[in-house]
Design an enzyme around this catalytic site. Structure first.
Site, PDB file in Angstrom:
ATOM      1  N   LYS A   2       0.852  -1.190   0.000  1.00 60.54           N
ATOM      2  CA  LYS A   2       0.000   0.000   0.000  1.00 60.54           C
ATOM      3  C   LYS A   2       0.883   1.234   0.000  1.00 60.54           C
ATOM      4  O   LYS A   2       1.955   1.255   0.611  1.00 60.54           O
ATOM      5  CB  LYS A   2      -0.908   0.036   1.245  1.00 60.54           C
ATOM      6  CG  LYS A   2      -1.720   1.324   1.358  1.00 60.54           C
ATOM      7  CD  LYS A   2      -2.521   1.402   2.647  1.00 60.54           C
ATOM      8  CE  LYS A   2      -3.233   2.749   2.739  1.00 60.54           C
ATOM      9  NZ  LYS A   2      -4.039   2.904   3.975  1.00 60.54           N
TER      10      LYS A   2
ATOM     11  N   GLU B 199      -9.128  12.441  12.052  1.00 59.48           N
ATOM     12  CA  GLU B 199      -8.403  11.261  12.552  1.00 59.48           C
ATOM     13  C   GLU B 199      -7.534  11.556  13.762  1.00 59.48           C
ATOM     14  O   GLU B 199      -6.572  12.323  13.696  1.00 59.48           O
ATOM     15  CB  GLU B 199      -7.540  10.660  11.436  1.00 59.48           C
ATOM     16  CG  GLU B 199      -6.887   9.349  11.831  1.00 59.48           C
ATOM     17  CD  GLU B 199      -6.424   8.533  10.641  1.00 59.48           C
ATOM     18  OE1 GLU B 199      -5.854   7.451  10.851  1.00 59.48           O
ATOM     19  OE2 GLU B 199      -6.654   8.968   9.491  1.00 59.48           O
TER      20      GLU B 199
ATOM     21  N   GLU C 275      -7.337  -2.391   2.914  1.00 63.57           N
ATOM     22  CA  GLU C 275      -6.574  -1.164   3.145  1.00 63.57           C
ATOM     23  C   GLU C 275      -6.642  -0.768   4.616  1.00 63.57           C
ATOM     24  O   GLU C 275      -5.639  -0.371   5.218  1.00 63.57           O
ATOM     25  CB  GLU C 275      -7.142  -0.045   2.268  1.00 63.57           C
ATOM     26  CG  GLU C 275      -6.440   1.285   2.432  1.00 63.57           C
ATOM     27  CD  GLU C 275      -7.105   2.400   1.641  1.00 63.57           C
ATOM     28  OE1 GLU C 275      -6.843   3.573   1.970  1.00 63.57           O
ATOM     29  OE2 GLU C 275      -7.900   2.101   0.724  1.00 63.57           O
TER      30      GLU C 275
ATOM     31  N   GLU D 147     -11.593  10.500  -5.138  1.00 63.48           N
ATOM     32  CA  GLU D 147     -11.539  10.537  -3.676  1.00 63.48           C
ATOM     33  C   GLU D 147     -10.765  11.760  -3.199  1.00 63.48           C
ATOM     34  O   GLU D 147     -11.171  12.425  -2.242  1.00 63.48           O
ATOM     35  CB  GLU D 147     -10.899   9.260  -3.133  1.00 63.48           C
ATOM     36  CG  GLU D 147     -10.815   9.223  -1.617  1.00 63.48           C
ATOM     37  CD  GLU D 147     -10.288   7.901  -1.090  1.00 63.48           C
ATOM     38  OE1 GLU D 147      -9.506   7.934  -0.124  1.00 63.48           O
ATOM     39  OE2 GLU D 147     -10.682   6.847  -1.619  1.00 63.48           O
TER      40      GLU D 147
END
Length: 403
Positions: free
Chosen positions: A147, A202, A246, A385
């Protein structure tokens, strides 16, 4: 599916209202609000320096010196850049004020006159970003990466200076559940103050006594604003093998790191979906109890340094992902996807990832948005996105549509 605080950090009792602190913010101050409360810091008592990965130890020394000098309940506040060896802006402020958490109903100061005559520069252009995602997929296909998070940058220039105070107020108003922040990150050579400002969804890590909490997010879908469409997107996100895979990279990394410091680590088996005004995210809330809370490495800042960069902003394996990011992104990220927050003398504090953020300097605004690239990624979908993630800052600046 919305962000809801589950605990309250132990800290000095708030004596101000959130709107008062937001109204009192001036460019150069430090502002941080979260579901747990609001902190506004002004002035510089001590600047905190330290080598990468050892800034928590330097912060602990600075806090002890401040306490010995008569400062009640000193804190270290500031921001660290994306790369482990990147710049940092940490300090012990002269004055700290606290308030409860903002709310959607709170009164906020009126915004100033919006800058006019914007010019927009995309770095890279959309086709360039799609090409970079394709090259990242080649690396993943070759087995070099599992990733990597690739970001693109918008550089906006206004005819008039950008009012950081209005931008921050707009972000807090539109994102009351976010980790909203403004931190001075003025660099040598800047002709005007440079401010990192944003509304992050976050939490990297928070510490409250012996309790540690982290809330990694990875796997996302744009919010549509239409109930039936959003219900379908949430359902699809919950069942998406690509997004669940992910997310597993990030949640696993956070659990592994915190497991070195904690006992009784609680890691939910499956993520939930949380929402922001612009996005849906897969979310795992991880908590644990510290083995040695007196260790400076177990302070909120020390834990944040150990965790960063998580696969939510870097990739897997971490070192190869950082190399790929440097090769595939045309702009250095600076403080984007770093961390911002505070730590007190007891080691308690909060550090959020500095995403949904921008660096503002005079008439320029530099903002980034990224997407996690894995084997099943569609380059055009990842471009979309990033466009959706830009909406948080672009909306606060008065842009109706993403770029």
């Amino acid at each position: 599916m919305s962000q809801v605080p589950v605990s309250t950090l132990t800290r000095p009792r708030p004596v101000h209202r959130p709107a008062e602190l937001l109204a009192a913010y001036l460019t150069g101050s430090f502002y941080f609000s979260s579901p747990y409360g609001t902190l506004l810091a002004d002035g510089v008592r001590t600047r905190v320096h330290g080598s990468p990965r050892r800034r928590a130890a330097a912060a602990a020394r600075a806090l002890d010196e401040a306490a010995a000098g008569g400062v009640p309940d000193p804190v270290v506040v500031g921001a660290l850049g994306f790369r482990p060896d990147a710049e940092a802006s940490l300090l012990v402020p002269a004055v700290v004020r606290r308030a409860a958490a903002p709310s959607a109903a709170a009164a906020h100061p009126p915004g100033g006159q919006a800058p006019t005559g914007w010019t927009v520069r995309l770095q890279p252009e959309p086709d360039g970003y799609v090409g970079a995602v394709g090259r990242a997929l080649d690396l993943i296909g070759q087995g070099a990466l599992r990733k990597v998070v690739l970001a693109r940058c918008l550089k906006l220039t206004a005819a008039d200076p950008v009012a950081v105070t209005s931008l921050l107020a707009g972000l807090v108003r539109a994102n009351p559940a976010a980790y909203a922040f403004a931190a001075d990150v003025t660099a040598p050579g800047d002709r005007a103050p440079r401010t990192l400002v944003g509304a992050s969804p976050e939490l990297l890590v928070a510490r409250n006594g012996v309790t540690v909490t982290a809330n990694p997010l990875a796997g996302s879908a744009p919010r549509a604003g239409e109930a039936s469409v959003d219900r379908a997107r949430v359902a699809a996100l919950r069942d998406s093998a690509k997004d669940l895979g992910e997310h597993a990279h990030t949640a696993g990394h956070v659990a592994d790191v915190l497991g070195r410091f904690c006992t009784d680590l609680d890691v939910p088996e499956r993520p939930e979906v949380i929402g922001t005004p612009t996005m849906w995210h897969l979310s795992t809330r991880i908590s644990g109890r510290l083995r040695d809370p007196a260790d400076p490495d177990c302070s909120a800042l020390g834990l944040a340094e150990a965790l960063h960069p998580t696969p939510a902003v870097g990739g897997v394996p971490a070192d190869r992902a950082l190399t790929a990011i440097a090769a595939l992104e045309p702009q250095d990220r600076g403080y984007y996807a770093g961390m911002v927050g505070w730590t007190d003398r007891h080691g308690d504090g909060e550090w959020a990832l500095s995403i949904r953020s921008a660096e503002v300097c005079d008439r320029t605004v530099r903002l980034f948005a990224g997407a996690g690239i894995v084997a099943d990624s569609d380059p055009r979908a990842e471009l979309a996105e990033t466009a959706a993630k830009f909406r948080t800052l672009l909306g606060a600046l008065g842009f109706e549509d993403p770029v």
